[in-house]
Design an enzyme around this catalytic site. Structure first.
Site, mmCIF file in Angstrom:
data_model
loop_
_atom_site.group_PDB
_atom_site.id
_atom_site.type_symbol
_atom_site.label_atom_id
_atom_site.label_comp_id
_atom_site.label_asym_id
_atom_site.label_seq_id
_atom_site.Cartn_x
_atom_site.Cartn_y
_atom_site.Cartn_z
ATOM 1 N N ASN A 1 -1.844 -0.379 7.392
ATOM 2 C CA ASN A 1 -1.278 -1.698 7.725
ATOM 3 C C ASN A 1 -0.416 -2.279 6.600
ATOM 4 O OD1 ASN A 1 -3.297 -2.435 5.982
ATOM 5 N ND2 ASN A 1 -4.485 -3.612 7.459
ATOM 6 N N TYR B 1 -12.054 -3.763 -3.279
ATOM 7 C CA TYR B 1 -12.640 -3.844 -1.944
ATOM 8 C C TYR B 1 -14.167 -3.907 -1.989
ATOM 9 C CZ TYR B 1 -8.258 -3.119 0.665
ATOM 10 O OH TYR B 1 -7.006 -3.264 1.233
ATOM 11 N N GLU C 1 -8.738 -11.064 -7.923
ATOM 12 C CA GLU C 1 -7.877 -9.894 -7.727
ATOM 13 C C GLU C 1 -6.727 -9.860 -8.737
ATOM 14 O OE1 GLU C 1 -6.798 -10.207 -3.606
ATOM 15 O OE2 GLU C 1 -8.851 -9.860 -2.929
ATOM 16 N N LYS D 1 0.838 -1.200 0.000
ATOM 17 C CA LYS D 1 0.000 0.000 0.000
ATOM 18 C C LYS D 1 0.878 1.259 0.000
ATOM 19 C CE LYS D 1 -3.756 -2.493 2.338
ATOM 20 N NZ LYS D 1 -4.594 -2.601 3.582
ATOM 21 N N HIS E 1 -1.772 -5.610 1.385
ATOM 22 C CA HIS E 1 -2.960 -6.428 1.166
ATOM 23 C C HIS E 1 -2.487 -7.787 0.682
ATOM 24 C CE1 HIS E 1 -6.709 -8.016 -0.415
ATOM 25 N NE2 HIS E 1 -6.002 -8.382 -1.457
HETATM 26 O O1 CDP Z 1 -6.444 -6.608 4.599
HETATM 27 P P1 CDP Z 1 -7.205 -7.677 5.335
HETATM 28 O O2 CDP Z 1 -7.758 -8.754 4.425
HETATM 29 O O3 CDP Z 1 -6.388 -8.234 6.472
HETATM 30 O O4 CDP Z 1 -8.423 -6.952 6.059
HETATM 31 P P2 CDP Z 1 -9.942 -6.669 5.595
HETATM 32 O O5 CDP Z 1 -10.808 -6.989 6.742
HETATM 33 O O6 CDP Z 1 -10.234 -7.362 4.295
HETATM 34 O O7 CDP Z 1 -9.987 -5.100 5.400
HETATM 35 C C1 CDP Z 1 -9.420 -4.510 4.248
HETATM 36 C C2 CDP Z 1 -8.611 -3.289 4.647
HETATM 37 O O8 CDP Z 1 -9.483 -2.264 5.106
HETATM 38 C C3 CDP Z 1 -7.630 -3.500 5.795
HETATM 39 O O9 CDP Z 1 -6.394 -4.066 5.393
HETATM 40 C C4 CDP Z 1 -7.451 -2.081 6.319
HETATM 41 O O10 CDP Z 1 -6.514 -1.365 5.507
HETATM 42 C C5 CDP Z 1 -8.831 -1.481 6.094
HETATM 43 N N1 CDP Z 1 -9.614 -1.490 7.341
HETATM 44 C C6 CDP Z 1 -9.689 -0.311 8.079
HETATM 45 O O11 CDP Z 1 -9.092 0.695 7.705
HETATM 46 N N2 CDP Z 1 -10.426 -0.292 9.235
HETATM 47 C C7 CDP Z 1 -11.067 -1.389 9.669
HETATM 48 N N3 CDP Z 1 -11.786 -1.349 10.803
HETATM 49 C C8 CDP Z 1 -10.988 -2.585 8.941
HETATM 50 C C9 CDP Z 1 -10.247 -2.597 7.763
HETATM 51 MG MG MG Z 2 -9.348 -8.787 3.100
#
Ligand code: CDP
Ligand code: MG
Length: 137
Positions: free
Chosen positions: A112, A49, A126, A9, A115
């Site tokens: 974080n 997303y 994807e 990212k 992805h």
């Molecule tokens: O990236 P990952 O699959 O671990 O997490 P996700 O649940 O699919 O969420 C996608 C992305 O949204 C996360 O990696 C975060 O960057 C963002 N996110 C956020 O900003 N705040 C949250 N409460 C949950 C997700």
């Molecule tokens: Mg995810």
């Protein structure tokens, strides 16, 4: 053999973590099968997303992903999807184990750093989205 998508990212790119993250992936004997530095289109990120469209963080995560260049990487190897998810660590860096990318380099959920695809079906979708031209071979 599986292929999965990794995104570094904008925060990871601006903090010069491209090499560190790629080094870890290669050290694990996973193969970089495609890699490019791009400024993502808003539409690409929203499609990426789409499962989170109704979530409160959808707008901010799309803003973040389009705020600067990202690395899109296709990573190939045995059980690559699961292996990469484990290497990146929990979504919330506070819960990510030390030794993972997020556990070592990230502090907040909105920054974080990476992805990675959650399962092989998501990976296929994807990869098509981020590498519509296909992968070099
Ligand atoms: O990236 P990952 O699959 O671990 O997490 P996700 O649940 O699919 O969420 C996608 C992305 O949204 C996360 O990696 C975060 O960057 C963002 N996110 C956020 O900003 N705040 C949250 N409460 C949950 C997700
Ligand atoms: Mg995810």
């Amino acid at each position: 053999m599986e292929t999965t998508l990794v995104l570094i990212k904008p925060g990871g790119v601006s903090r010069n973590l491209i090499g560190e993250i790629t080094r870890r992936i290669e050290a694990r004997s996973l193969r970089v099968a495609g890699m490019k530095l791009i400024r993502a289109e808003r539409a690409t990120v929203e499609e990426h997303y789409s499962e989170h469209r109704e979530r409160p963080f959808f707008g901010s995560v799309c803003d973040y992903l389009t705020s600067g260049p990202v690395i899109a990487m296709a990573v190939e190897g045995e059980n690559a999807v699961k292996a990469i998810r484990a290497m990146m660590g929990a979504t919330n860096p506070l819960e990510a184990t030390p030794g993972t990318v997020r556990g070592d380099f990230a502090l907040t959920i909105d920054d974080n750093l990476t992805h990675s695809s959650s399962d092989p079906e998501a990976a296929a979708r994807e990869l098509k989205l981020w590498f519509p031209e296909g992968l070099p071979h």
